[in-house]
Design a protein around this motif. Sequence first.
Motif, PDB file in Angstrom:
ATOM      1  N   THR A 232       0.963  -1.165   0.005  1.00 41.85           N
ATOM      2  CA  THR A 232       0.181  -0.028   0.128  1.00 41.85           C
ATOM      3  C   THR A 232       1.105   1.169   0.012  1.00 41.85           C
ATOM      4  O   THR A 232       1.912   1.119   0.882  1.00 41.85           O
ATOM      5  CB  THR A 232      -0.999   0.173   1.299  1.00 41.85           C
ATOM      6  OG1 THR A 232      -1.615  -0.958   1.290  1.00 41.85           O
ATOM      7  CG2 THR A 232      -1.681   1.049   1.331  1.00 41.85           C
ATOM      8  N   THR A 233       0.374   2.168  -0.726  1.00 36.79           N
ATOM      9  CA  THR A 233       1.287   3.593  -0.939  1.00 36.79           C
ATOM     10  C   THR A 233       0.526   4.545  -0.246  1.00 36.79           C
ATOM     11  O   THR A 233      -0.751   4.621  -0.346  1.00 36.79           O
ATOM     12  CB  THR A 233       1.498   3.833  -2.387  1.00 36.79           C
ATOM     13  OG1 THR A 233       2.304   2.865  -3.206  1.00 36.79           O
ATOM     14  CG2 THR A 233       2.233   5.220  -2.554  1.00 36.79           C
ATOM     15  N   TYR A 234       1.120   5.128   0.700  1.00 34.50           N
ATOM     16  CA  TYR A 234       0.340   6.227   1.314  1.00 34.50           C
ATOM     17  C   TYR A 234       0.992   7.671   0.823  1.00 34.50           C
ATOM     18  O   TYR A 234       2.124   7.986   0.861  1.00 34.50           O
ATOM     19  CB  TYR A 234       0.797   5.915   2.998  1.00 34.50           C
ATOM     20  CG  TYR A 234       0.046   4.881   3.543  1.00 34.50           C
ATOM     21  CD1 TYR A 234      -1.423   4.963   3.830  1.00 34.50           C
ATOM     22  CD2 TYR A 234       0.664   3.599   3.740  1.00 34.50           C
ATOM     23  CE1 TYR A 234      -1.985   3.755   4.319  1.00 34.50           C
ATOM     24  CE2 TYR A 234       0.078   2.558   4.025  1.00 34.50           C
ATOM     25  CZ  TYR A 234      -1.412   2.726   4.540  1.00 34.50           C
ATOM     26  OH  TYR A 234      -2.000   1.515   5.001  1.00 34.50           O
ATOM     27  N   TYR A 235       0.116   8.653   0.740  1.00 35.52           N
ATOM     28  CA  TYR A 235       0.403   9.896   0.391  1.00 35.52           C
ATOM     29  C   TYR A 235       0.116  11.085   1.454  1.00 35.52           C
ATOM     30  O   TYR A 235      -1.092  11.163   1.675  1.00 35.52           O
ATOM     31  CB  TYR A 235      -0.397  10.199  -1.035  1.00 35.52           C
ATOM     32  CG  TYR A 235       0.052   9.217  -2.129  1.00 35.52           C
ATOM     33  CD1 TYR A 235       1.095   9.510  -2.905  1.00 35.52           C
ATOM     34  CD2 TYR A 235      -0.965   8.244  -2.422  1.00 35.52           C
ATOM     35  CE1 TYR A 235       1.568   8.572  -3.941  1.00 35.52           C
ATOM     36  CE2 TYR A 235      -0.703   7.499  -3.575  1.00 35.52           C
ATOM     37  CZ  TYR A 235       0.564   7.701  -4.351  1.00 35.52           C
ATOM     38  OH  TYR A 235       0.744   6.656  -5.503  1.00 35.52           O
ATOM     39  N   MET A 236       1.067  11.548   1.813  1.00 37.80           N
ATOM     40  CA  MET A 236       0.652  12.850   3.028  1.00 37.80           C
ATOM     41  C   MET A 236       0.830  14.045   1.916  1.00 37.80           C
ATOM     42  O   MET A 236       1.680  14.386   1.335  1.00 37.80           O
ATOM     43  CB  MET A 236       1.962  12.774   3.887  1.00 37.80           C
ATOM     44  CG  MET A 236       2.068  11.429   4.649  1.00 37.80           C
ATOM     45  SD  MET A 236       0.877  11.417   5.858  1.00 37.80           S
ATOM     46  CE  MET A 236       1.140  12.715   7.005  1.00 37.80           C
ATOM     47  N   VAL A 237      -0.436  14.603   1.899  1.00 37.28           N
ATOM     48  CA  VAL A 237      -0.723  16.057   1.193  1.00 37.28           C
ATOM     49  C   VAL A 237      -1.109  17.189   2.181  1.00 37.28           C
ATOM     50  O   VAL A 237      -1.941  16.945   3.029  1.00 37.28           O
ATOM     51  CB  VAL A 237      -1.574  15.727   0.210  1.00 37.28           C
ATOM     52  CG1 VAL A 237      -2.124  17.018  -0.684  1.00 37.28           C
ATOM     53  CG2 VAL A 237      -1.244  14.682  -0.724  1.00 37.28           C
ATOM     54  N   GLU A 238      -0.396  18.095   1.811  1.00 36.08           N
ATOM     55  CA  GLU A 238      -0.727  19.388   2.719  1.00 36.08           C
ATOM     56  C   GLU A 238      -1.631  20.397   1.787  1.00 36.08           C
ATOM     57  O   GLU A 238      -1.081  20.832   0.679  1.00 36.08           O
ATOM     58  CB  GLU A 238       0.522  20.165   3.246  1.00 36.08           C
ATOM     59  CG  GLU A 238       0.286  21.464   3.885  1.00 36.08           C
ATOM     60  CD  GLU A 238       1.866  22.135   4.181  1.00 36.08           C
ATOM     61  OE1 GLU A 238       2.114  22.031   5.117  1.00 36.08           O
ATOM     62  OE2 GLU A 238       1.957  22.990   3.068  1.00 36.08           O
ATOM     63  N   THR A 239      -2.702  20.867   2.167  1.00 35.66           N
ATOM     64  CA  THR A 239      -3.557  21.729   1.422  1.00 35.66           C
ATOM     65  C   THR A 239      -3.813  23.051   2.279  1.00 35.66           C
ATOM     66  O   THR A 239      -3.733  22.927   3.497  1.00 35.66           O
ATOM     67  CB  THR A 239      -4.993  20.980   1.443  1.00 35.66           C
ATOM     68  OG1 THR A 239      -5.081  19.959   0.740  1.00 35.66           O
ATOM     69  CG2 THR A 239      -5.865  21.988   0.606  1.00 35.66           C
TER      70      THR A 239
END
Length: 214
Positions: free
Chosen positions: A157-164
């Motif tokens: 599983t690939t996890y993406y940490m995204v800042e908005t």
Amino acid sequence: MKKFFIALSIVFLASCSSGTTIVNSWRDPETTTTKEEFKKILVVALVKDEATRRVTENRIASIGPRFHSSYSILNGTNLNLTKEQKLKILQDENYDGVITMRLVDTTKETDYVPGTNTSIYYGGMGYGGMYGYGYGFGNWYGMYSPVYYDPGYYQETTYYMVETNVFSMKQNKLVWTGTTKSSNTSSQDLGLLVDSILATVMQEMKKDGFIPKQ
């Protein structure tokens, strides 16, 4: 502005936000959408890949006419401009709000997904015929083995940490920020991933009181 964000929340809360969770968020205590009126919003995706940037920005810009992709005015032709010069471009274009989306981190984890074991109970079997004693084990097992055991497997599983972030050009400051974590076990469509992130962000903005709950 209130009606605008209500319509926006309806659009993205209708999309599936499963696989995306909020990690943390913050809002300027002096700013809410009822006080801040954004008439023209620039969308900036801070990613290295140009194709990914365009897909992400266009996906968000498709929300409505107030949103505009940034790649047409902030691109390779003005990379060497100073911060002040870039801000002047936005001011000259009458932008009063900016939304940025930035990939903070990508991690991969491997988990074991256990198999299933379908128990075979003897209570329903008779004592004669094909289901009774004396029936060859090979024939019996051949009938049931496909449903008796489904082996486990390893899944990456690939996890993406995204800042908005949401910036006010009028106040020249950050008014809301949030970090999300999204999981992807396959080649998920980028547009659907953006939708999932935005849906989760909208929910958190409501919790924070940044946008109206209804």
